[in-house]
Design a protein around this motif. Structure first.
Motif, mmCIF file in Angstrom:
data_model
loop_
_atom_site.group_PDB
_atom_site.id
_atom_site.type_symbol
_atom_site.label_atom_id
_atom_site.label_comp_id
_atom_site.label_asym_id
_atom_site.label_seq_id
_atom_site.Cartn_x
_atom_site.Cartn_y
_atom_site.Cartn_z
ATOM 1 N N LEU A 159 24.990 23.852 -27.720
ATOM 2 C CA LEU A 159 23.618 25.076 -27.473
ATOM 3 C C LEU A 159 22.923 24.443 -26.516
ATOM 4 N N ILE A 160 22.594 23.195 -26.563
ATOM 5 C CA ILE A 160 21.893 22.635 -25.403
ATOM 6 C C ILE A 160 22.338 22.570 -24.127
ATOM 7 N N TRP A 213 24.817 24.414 -23.233
ATOM 8 C CA TRP A 213 24.966 26.111 -22.772
ATOM 9 C C TRP A 213 23.583 26.457 -22.125
ATOM 10 N N ASP A 214 22.547 26.008 -22.588
ATOM 11 C CA ASP A 214 21.131 26.643 -22.069
ATOM 12 C C ASP A 214 20.996 25.983 -20.846
ATOM 13 N N THR A 264 22.743 27.517 -18.072
ATOM 14 C CA THR A 264 22.784 28.876 -17.815
ATOM 15 C C THR A 264 21.508 29.369 -17.427
ATOM 16 N N GLU A 265 20.562 28.853 -18.161
ATOM 17 C CA GLU A 265 18.845 29.315 -18.059
ATOM 18 C C GLU A 265 17.933 28.265 -17.980
ATOM 19 N N ALA A 266 18.178 27.034 -18.422
ATOM 20 C CA ALA A 266 16.958 26.488 -18.762
ATOM 21 C C ALA A 266 16.244 25.977 -17.308
ATOM 22 N N PRO A 267 14.856 26.105 -17.278
ATOM 23 C CA PRO A 267 13.955 25.767 -16.233
ATOM 24 C C PRO A 267 14.161 24.377 -15.893
ATOM 25 N N LEU A 268 14.300 23.911 -14.499
ATOM 26 C CA LEU A 268 14.286 22.612 -14.250
ATOM 27 C C LEU A 268 13.564 21.682 -14.541
ATOM 28 N N GLY A 269 12.348 22.160 -14.725
ATOM 29 C CA GLY A 269 11.238 21.253 -15.044
ATOM 30 C C GLY A 269 11.258 20.759 -16.740
ATOM 31 N N CYS A 270 12.228 21.369 -17.277
ATOM 32 C CA CYS A 270 12.299 20.997 -18.604
ATOM 33 C C CYS A 270 13.262 19.826 -18.989
ATOM 34 N N GLU A 293 12.399 16.145 -20.236
ATOM 35 C CA GLU A 293 11.873 15.941 -21.712
ATOM 36 C C GLU A 293 13.183 16.359 -22.548
ATOM 37 N N ARG A 294 14.140 17.282 -22.137
ATOM 38 C CA ARG A 294 15.261 17.653 -22.858
ATOM 39 C C ARG A 294 16.180 16.349 -22.921
ATOM 40 N N GLN A 341 15.204 14.354 -25.835
ATOM 41 C CA GLN A 341 15.677 14.934 -26.958
ATOM 42 C C GLN A 341 17.228 14.914 -27.392
#
Lengths: 500, 500
Positions: free
Chosen positions: A26-27, A29-30, A33-39, A42-43, A46
């Protein structure tokens, strides 16, 4: 330890490990497809923590002992668990052969190598990537040494990881046949004058392209209740088990064929996943049985079905309805011809069905030299360019259009490329078997591909990874893998189109 | 145990627990915004496994001892860890008071109650929900008993969970003031003849509404590199830390104001999250300090800024440009009036700024009876309808438009509703303090809300949850919470609009 108790305990581990795998899916995939670059920074932290949790479970003494114990008592297990434990044990034993600190070192290298490669590609400067590539090659060679067995040495170790049972000897034979049969055919076609292409240089509204991609989901009977289609830079298929299957597509305003065939390709992967036995969802045996078998399905749908005349006889009117103006002067016959246009080109992912395996041959030859020879990273671009000249008759003008084009080597994936060509060949072998059971051309021209789906489900998809590619091929075609069907299919199809 | 060692060990737990929290956020986000329905059953299993992993960490002997130890040595901790340990210890001690089997029982009830409620609502049949509601109430009352302390009894236990420090005594005073001041004002406004509404009964292209929502992101200086806006059935804000803040919006073709004010509301929540000190991201103190303070920010942006005349003086031309035809006969003054239309209505989430707290009062009164009285679930609809008549002057025609409208009670969230009204009141108190530092009207009419954002960042957002709502209010307004500002704000604004 009692067997039943060990099985229960193993299931407990599997449940947790699969849940962490679910999270990983799921991470990603996100992210894609859509996660903002700035995250993403941090991602990645995790993801690190979650991988560590997974790792702690997988490398725990208890888990290792459990898997060994079950593997030692494998004859007492039910059929499915038997296959799973065999696979799990093999992967675990292999991973234990590699020292922890080297794995960590490699994962640190991997965390930055893709962006180093991407930067070199953007700047068309191989020198920015070559030292990293050298490091990756060194690690891969070291890993090969750790994993070598009596039966598997050198490059075969890597080939086996991506397609169990496939060896250099088998691939050599396969590619020799292609070289002998396909290279001359391509050369002959290249001599012909090309018709004027009336579908390029036009604008195709992206929303309408999306409507057609959605229409294709229905044609392919893709179950939207258990899956979805979204957009991403590079199309891919992802998901978890048979109830959550996700594909992506990309859309270019000037290239209507791109989104059409990407959609069919990814939906082919998706159909394989959706048609797998749902009872396997909780095991490690859900989804496709191998890289090549997965690719065989996507290419079967994309090329064998999706580029057939009969398929477009049915569906071209729908496409024309959407692009009334743009396609007004393009007949079905012309459209079919464009969809099967053969042209030697520099970029693998844009290659047509016929020249595609030649791109793979280049990479295969180079990987052999890299893993088993003493070729230096400095020589690689020259070798690349020489092979493109030899197989495709092309001069490579720069490394961006040459050795820097693919992401795979930056991820240490040596041994992966050959499965792409093998997949196409599996697909052709399945085609001739399928033709004995149903009227293939007629089924392609129907409203949807239900009958074709059903055949593939029964013969391949339903089994997930409980049977090997070899077992599936024997059961469905009556033979072990034989590349002659692939050559036969390509020659029949393209000799007809090009009147040879 | 050495202190430094204990801190390190606590951080290890926190890192893992936060990673599992991260996963939870992403799974919910996906579920709410795009997951195919057919995957939800499998998904709930995975969520179960991951919750169990989280639970095992949080209820481990080692973790409980660590938190207790740190709490006993709280004076030796740095300022931030001090606050975090105090909160963590409180939550942990509370959760330990509730027997494990009852928690499990409750979570089983919760896993089905929302769909039972939804089904009752769709069928407009309270009898389908009332037994489940009775069970939920029973559990909540039992939980209150477990959690009661010397200081906190009955409903106060629940109120404190959603807004620390708030009690029935304080809310009673707050709502009494509203009843005294706002109910008569609403009644007076209701007597007035309404102007013909020229913006309803038209079609507003949804893509254009999305363009305007995107424009609002820029007006509010929402950082798209650290967040995004997507679509969902009910708008909400979600995310993880200050670098990944996600809001959703909904779009109705016939209701242009709905998407506009939902966007501003959710972006208000989002701004709070984005402006929090990023150093808190790895702690439990990132994001808003309380439910009410969060709601104060969303409502401040939506109502106080977003429904001001000055805001629309600047931005109405942009909206008119997009909906040239639809809004051609609607002047700025008329538009401003529609955006502040007061009308007693039955549905809380559709209520205007002035009547909104009256909806909350109804729920607050009923919750007091539920938790501390002996009212039966059979009587609740009658009580609901009586209070709507009393506060809003309306007859409730059926339970779907009455007691079945909100999801909260089906999730056992008693004590939550009052924070909505409190949030509005916090916002008004902040407004009068802000006005001392900047020209509020002028800032609302600027190209973007940078100055207002900056003020709220410095006074509220940057602190995350390191300070309590009370501490933040005192520091930013010089006073503890005082509802008089809310009443003053509402009366000033609506008396002017309605010439009273």
């Amino acid at each position: 330890m009692e067997l039943q108790q060990a099985i229960e305990k193993y299931y407990e581990y599997r449940t947790k490990l699969k849940a962490l795998g679910y999270v990983n899916y799921l991470i990603s995939w996100d992210t894609e497809t859509e996660a903002p670059l700035g995250c993403l920074e941090e991602r990645s932290k995790q993801v690190g923590v979650l991988s560590e949790m997974s790792y702690q479970l997988e490398r725990s003494k208890e888990y290792i002992e459990l898997v060994s114990y079950l593997n030692n008592n494998i004859d007492q297990l039910d059929d499915i668990l038997k296959v799973e434990i065999k696979k799990t044990n093999k992967a675990l034993q292999q991973s234990l052969k590699i020292p922890m600190d080297e794995l960590v070192e490699f994962s640190i290298l991997m965390s930055k190598s893709a962006s180093i490669w991407a930067n070199a590609k953007v700047n068309n400067d191989y020198s920015l990537f070559k030292d990293t590539l050298a490091e990756i090659i060194n690690f891969s060679k070291k890993m090969v040494k750790y994993l070598e067995t009596e039966e598997l040495k050198g490059y075969n170790v890597l080939l086996d990881q991506y397609e169990e049972g496939m060896t250099k000897e088998k691939y050599d034979k396969f590619f020799a046949l292609l070289k002998e049969e396909i290279v001359p055919l391509v050369k002959e076609i290249s001599k012909q004058q090309k018709p004027i292409n009336k579908i390029v240089n036009k604008k195709y509204d992206i929303n309408k392209q999306k409507i057609f991609a959605d229409y294709l989901m229905d044609v392919m009977c893709f179950d939207k209740n258990r899956g979805l289609m979204k957009e991403s830079e590079h199309p891919f298929t992802s998901g978890y088990g048979s109830s959550d299957v996700r594909v992506t597509n990309h859309y270019y305003e000037d290239l209507v064929l791109s989104s059409v065939f990407s959609a069919i390709h990814e939906l082919g992967h998706g159909t394989y996943e959706q048609q797998c036995n749902p009872e396997l969802d909780s095991t490690y045996l859900s989804g496709g049985t191998s890289m090549a078998m997965h690719e065989s399905q996507s290419r079967f749908y994309e090329n064998i079905v999706g580029r057939s005349y009969e398929f477009w006889k049915r569906h071209y009117p729908k496409l024309k309805e959407l692009f009334e103006e743009e396609l007004s002067d393009v007949s079905l016959e012309e459209f079919y011809r464009y969809a099967n246009d053969v042209e030697c080109s520099l970029i693998r992912v844009e290659a047509d069905e016929l020249t595609y395996p030649l791109h793979i041959m280049v990479r295969y030859e180079i990987e052999k030299m890299i893993i088993e020879g003493n070729v230096s990273v400095d020589e690689l671009p020259t070798i690349w360019n020489r092979l493109y000249k030899e197989y495709l008759g092309l001069d490579v003008p720069n490394d961006k259009l040459g050795i820097l084009q693919d992401v795979h080597w930056s991820g240490g994936s040596f041994g992966y490329f050959p499965t792409y060509a093998l997949g196409s060949a599996y697909g052709a072998q399945l085609l001739y078997a399928m033709k004995k059971d149903l009227n293939f051309e007629e089924e392609c021209s129907k409203e949807n591909l239900k009958a074709i789906n059903e055949w593939l489900k029964e013969k391949i998809h339903i089994y997930g990874a409980t049977k090997s590619p070899e077992e599936l091929l024997i059961a469905s075609t009556g033979e072990t893998f034989d590349a002659k069907y692939y050559v036969k299919y390509l020659k029949e199809k393209y000799q007809k189109i090009y009147n040879i």
